[in-house]
Design a protein around this motif. Structure first.
Motif, PDB file in Angstrom:
ATOM      1  N   ASP A   1      29.314  -4.051 -22.914  1.00 32.15           N
ATOM      2  CA  ASP A   1      30.310  -3.318 -23.688  1.00 32.15           C
ATOM      3  C   ASP A   1      29.812  -3.198 -25.126  1.00 32.15           C
ATOM      4  O   ASP A   1      28.728  -3.687 -25.468  1.00 32.15           O
ATOM      5  N   ALA A   2      30.612  -2.560 -25.976  1.00 35.39           N
ATOM      6  CA  ALA A   2      30.207  -2.340 -27.366  1.00 35.39           C
ATOM      7  C   ALA A   2      30.037  -3.649 -28.119  1.00 35.39           C
ATOM      8  O   ALA A   2      29.114  -3.800 -28.925  1.00 35.39           O
ATOM      9  N   VAL A   3      30.920  -4.620 -27.876  1.00 36.82           N
ATOM     10  CA  VAL A   3      30.835  -5.902 -28.583  1.00 36.82           C
ATOM     11  C   VAL A   3      29.552  -6.643 -28.216  1.00 36.82           C
ATOM     12  O   VAL A   3      28.856  -7.161 -29.101  1.00 36.82           O
TER      13      VAL A   3
ATOM     14  N   ALA B   1      26.778  -5.400 -27.252  1.00 39.33           N
ATOM     15  CA  ALA B   1      25.651  -4.690 -27.874  1.00 39.33           C
ATOM     16  C   ALA B   1      25.542  -5.034 -29.355  1.00 39.33           C
ATOM     17  O   ALA B   1      24.441  -5.278 -29.870  1.00 39.33           O
ATOM     18  N   ARG B   2      26.670  -5.092 -30.043  1.00 38.08           N
ATOM     19  CA  ARG B   2      26.639  -5.454 -31.461  1.00 38.08           C
ATOM     20  C   ARG B   2      26.178  -6.893 -31.666  1.00 38.08           C
ATOM     21  O   ARG B   2      25.474  -7.196 -32.623  1.00 38.08           O
ATOM     22  N   LEU B   3      26.595  -7.773 -30.773  1.00 36.19           N
ATOM     23  CA  LEU B   3      26.155  -9.168 -30.876  1.00 36.19           C
ATOM     24  C   LEU B   3      24.649  -9.282 -30.674  1.00 36.19           C
ATOM     25  O   LEU B   3      23.980 -10.051 -31.379  1.00 36.19           O
ATOM     26  N   LEU B   4      24.102  -8.534 -29.700  1.00 38.41           N
ATOM     27  CA  LEU B   4      22.645  -8.531 -29.505  1.00 38.41           C
ATOM     28  C   LEU B   4      21.929  -8.056 -30.755  1.00 38.41           C
ATOM     29  O   LEU B   4      20.937  -8.643 -31.183  1.00 38.41           O
ATOM     30  N   GLU B   5      22.438  -6.965 -31.310  1.00 41.35           N
ATOM     31  CA  GLU B   5      21.826  -6.409 -32.513  1.00 41.35           C
ATOM     32  C   GLU B   5      21.880  -7.426 -33.654  1.00 41.35           C
ATOM     33  O   GLU B   5      20.880  -7.658 -34.338  1.00 41.35           O
ATOM     34  N   ARG B   6      23.017  -8.041 -33.833  1.00 37.96           N
ATOM     35  CA  ARG B   6      23.185  -9.036 -34.903  1.00 37.96           C
ATOM     36  C   ARG B   6      22.265 -10.243 -34.692  1.00 37.96           C
ATOM     37  O   ARG B   6      21.779 -10.841 -35.645  1.00 37.96           O
ATOM     38  N   ALA B   7      22.002 -10.587 -33.431  1.00 32.32           N
ATOM     39  CA  ALA B   7      21.120 -11.717 -33.117  1.00 32.32           C
ATOM     40  C   ALA B   7      19.639 -11.378 -33.291  1.00 32.32           C
ATOM     41  O   ALA B   7      18.789 -12.255 -33.160  1.00 32.32           O
ATOM     42  N   GLY B   8      19.332 -10.119 -33.577  1.00 38.13           N
ATOM     43  CA  GLY B   8      17.950  -9.739 -33.847  1.00 38.13           C
ATOM     44  C   GLY B   8      17.192  -9.124 -32.690  1.00 38.13           C
ATOM     45  O   GLY B   8      16.001  -8.832 -32.817  1.00 38.13           O
ATOM     46  N   PHE B   9      17.859  -8.934 -31.555  1.00 32.16           N
ATOM     47  CA  PHE B   9      17.182  -8.258 -30.446  1.00 32.16           C
ATOM     48  C   PHE B   9      17.020  -6.780 -30.790  1.00 32.16           C
ATOM     49  O   PHE B   9      17.776  -6.224 -31.579  1.00 32.16           O
ATOM     50  N   ARG B  10      16.003  -6.170 -30.193  1.00 31.69           N
ATOM     51  CA  ARG B  10      15.703  -4.777 -30.547  1.00 31.69           C
ATOM     52  C   ARG B  10      15.973  -3.793 -29.426  1.00 31.69           C
ATOM     53  O   ARG B  10      15.884  -2.583 -29.629  1.00 31.69           O
ATOM     54  N   VAL B  11      16.314  -4.264 -28.224  1.00 27.54           N
ATOM     55  CA  VAL B  11      16.618  -3.404 -27.071  1.00 27.54           C
ATOM     56  C   VAL B  11      17.701  -4.096 -26.244  1.00 27.54           C
ATOM     57  O   VAL B  11      17.722  -5.322 -26.155  1.00 27.54           O
ATOM     58  N   GLY B  12      18.575  -3.301 -25.645  1.00 22.68           N
ATOM     59  CA  GLY B  12      19.568  -3.837 -24.730  1.00 22.68           C
ATOM     60  C   GLY B  12      19.401  -3.218 -23.354  1.00 22.68           C
ATOM     61  O   GLY B  12      18.797  -2.151 -23.205  1.00 22.68           O
ATOM     62  N   HIS B  13      19.940  -3.894 -22.350  1.00 22.44           N
ATOM     63  CA  HIS B  13      19.861  -3.401 -20.976  1.00 22.44           C
ATOM     64  C   HIS B  13      21.245  -3.427 -20.338  1.00 22.44           C
ATOM     65  O   HIS B  13      21.917  -4.466 -20.332  1.00 22.44           O
ATOM     66  N   LEU B  14      21.678  -2.311 -19.807  1.00 26.23           N
ATOM     67  CA  LEU B  14      22.952  -2.195 -19.100  1.00 26.23           C
ATOM     68  C   LEU B  14      22.661  -2.204 -17.606  1.00 26.23           C
ATOM     69  O   LEU B  14      22.114  -1.239 -17.072  1.00 26.23           O
ATOM     70  N   SER B  15      23.003  -3.306 -16.937  1.00 24.29           N
ATOM     71  CA  SER B  15      22.729  -3.398 -15.507  1.00 24.29           C
ATOM     72  C   SER B  15      23.896  -2.864 -14.701  1.00 24.29           C
ATOM     73  O   SER B  15      25.049  -2.955 -15.125  1.00 24.29           O
ATOM     74  N   GLY B  16      23.597  -2.318 -13.549  1.00 23.07           N
ATOM     75  CA  GLY B  16      24.635  -1.843 -12.655  1.00 23.07           C
ATOM     76  C   GLY B  16      25.478  -2.981 -12.131  1.00 23.07           C
ATOM     77  O   GLY B  16      26.691  -2.841 -11.950  1.00 23.07           O
ATOM     78  N   ALA B  17      24.855  -4.134 -11.900  1.00 22.61           N
ATOM     79  CA  ALA B  17      25.590  -5.286 -11.385  1.00 22.61           C
ATOM     80  C   ALA B  17      26.651  -5.741 -12.378  1.00 22.61           C
ATOM     81  O   ALA B  17      27.800  -5.989 -12.003  1.00 22.61           O
TER      82      ALA B  17
ATOM     83  N   ALA C   1      29.589   6.905 -18.836  1.00 29.89           N
ATOM     84  CA  ALA C   1      30.760   6.786 -19.713  1.00 29.89           C
ATOM     85  C   ALA C   1      30.745   5.453 -20.455  1.00 29.89           C
ATOM     86  O   ALA C   1      31.015   5.396 -21.660  1.00 29.89           O
ATOM     87  N   LEU C   2      30.424   4.382 -19.743  1.00 28.37           N
ATOM     88  CA  LEU C   2      30.309   3.067 -20.378  1.00 28.37           C
ATOM     89  C   LEU C   2      29.174   3.070 -21.396  1.00 28.37           C
ATOM     90  O   LEU C   2      29.325   2.583 -22.518  1.00 28.37           O
ATOM     91  N   ALA C   3      28.048   3.650 -21.030  1.00 28.29           N
ATOM     92  CA  ALA C   3      26.886   3.706 -21.923  1.00 28.29           C
ATOM     93  C   ALA C   3      27.198   4.479 -23.196  1.00 28.29           C
ATOM     94  O   ALA C   3      26.745   4.099 -24.276  1.00 28.29           O
ATOM     95  N   GLU C   4      27.975   5.528 -23.082  1.00 34.53           N
ATOM     96  CA  GLU C   4      28.323   6.319 -24.273  1.00 34.53           C
ATOM     97  C   GLU C   4      29.101   5.466 -25.279  1.00 34.53           C
ATOM     98  O   GLU C   4      28.858   5.551 -26.484  1.00 34.53           O
ATOM     99  N   ARG C   5      29.992   4.629 -24.785  1.00 37.38           N
ATOM    100  CA  ARG C   5      30.738   3.746 -25.687  1.00 37.38           C
ATOM    101  C   ARG C   5      29.816   2.694 -26.298  1.00 37.38           C
ATOM    102  O   ARG C   5      29.943   2.351 -27.481  1.00 37.38           O
ATOM    103  N   ILE C   6      28.882   2.195 -25.512  1.00 32.93           N
ATOM    104  CA  ILE C   6      27.949   1.180 -26.009  1.00 32.93           C
ATOM    105  C   ILE C   6      27.009   1.770 -27.050  1.00 32.93           C
ATOM    106  O   ILE C   6      26.829   1.208 -28.133  1.00 32.93           O
ATOM    107  N   THR C   7      26.399   2.920 -26.744  1.00 35.06           N
ATOM    108  CA  THR C   7      25.418   3.497 -27.667  1.00 35.06           C
ATOM    109  C   THR C   7      26.068   3.992 -28.967  1.00 35.06           C
ATOM    110  O   THR C   7      25.399   4.061 -29.989  1.00 35.06           O
ATOM    111  N   ALA C   8      27.355   4.303 -28.921  1.00 38.32           N
ATOM    112  CA  ALA C   8      28.055   4.714 -30.144  1.00 38.32           C
ATOM    113  C   ALA C   8      28.272   3.536 -31.088  1.00 38.32           C
ATOM    114  O   ALA C   8      28.473   3.730 -32.285  1.00 38.32           O
TER     115      ALA C   8
END
Length: 143
Positions: free
Chosen positions: A29-31, A33-49, A71-78
């Motif tokens: 979800d968006a949160v 993704a933001r936590l990953l970014e804040r932790a310093g990661f440079r890429v995220g992965h959205l798994s189907g599972a 639809a989920l990805a659009e909310r995450i990437t925004a």
């Protein structure tokens, strides 16, 4: 001097061109993704599972469709500047479906995707009892 990478796909390509490995922890979800970014990661992965588990409360057995993931990805990437790669299962059908899925994912702002070469109905990659499609069909989904 080269122009800065502007799209998520450009940013992912630039990262992959660097030496070494690129970690892509999971986002759902968006949160997250933001936590990953804040932790310093440079890429995220959205798994189907995880999208199926979090979004539907169901296992990864094909309940979720590419339009649901997009639809989920659009909310995450925004919500993040991280390039995000997403699971595209089998492309949700034949080669034409796989192409449409790739187009939907790009419109959602995803940096990339991966396809599985399983026969339908697909099973989660972590489960036993999977069969793969023939090589010609697999090539048709990526070319």
């Amino acid at each position: 001097m080269t122009a800065p990478a502007t799209t998520a796909a450009d940013r992912l390509r630039a990262l992959l061109a660097e030496p070494g490995c690129v970690q892509a922890p999971g986002v759902f979800d968006a949160v997250s993704a933001r936590l990953l970014e804040r932790a310093g990661f440079r890429v995220g992965h959205l798994s189907g599972a995880i999208a199926s588990a979090v979004g539907l409360g169901l296992p990864d057995l094909g309940y979720l469709h590419g339009s649901d993931v997009a639809a989920l990805a659009e909310r995450i990437t925004a919500a993040t500047t991280l390039p995000v790669i997403a699971d595209a299962d089998t492309g949700y059908g034949n080669a034409l479906h796989a192409r449409r899925t790739a187009e939907q994912y790009a419109r959602a702002g995803l940096a990339g995707l991966h396809l599985e070469d399983q026969v339908s109905p697909k099973r989660c990659g972590h489960m036993a009892g999977k069969d793969v499609i023939d090589a010609d069909e697999a090539v048709g989904k990526v070319c």
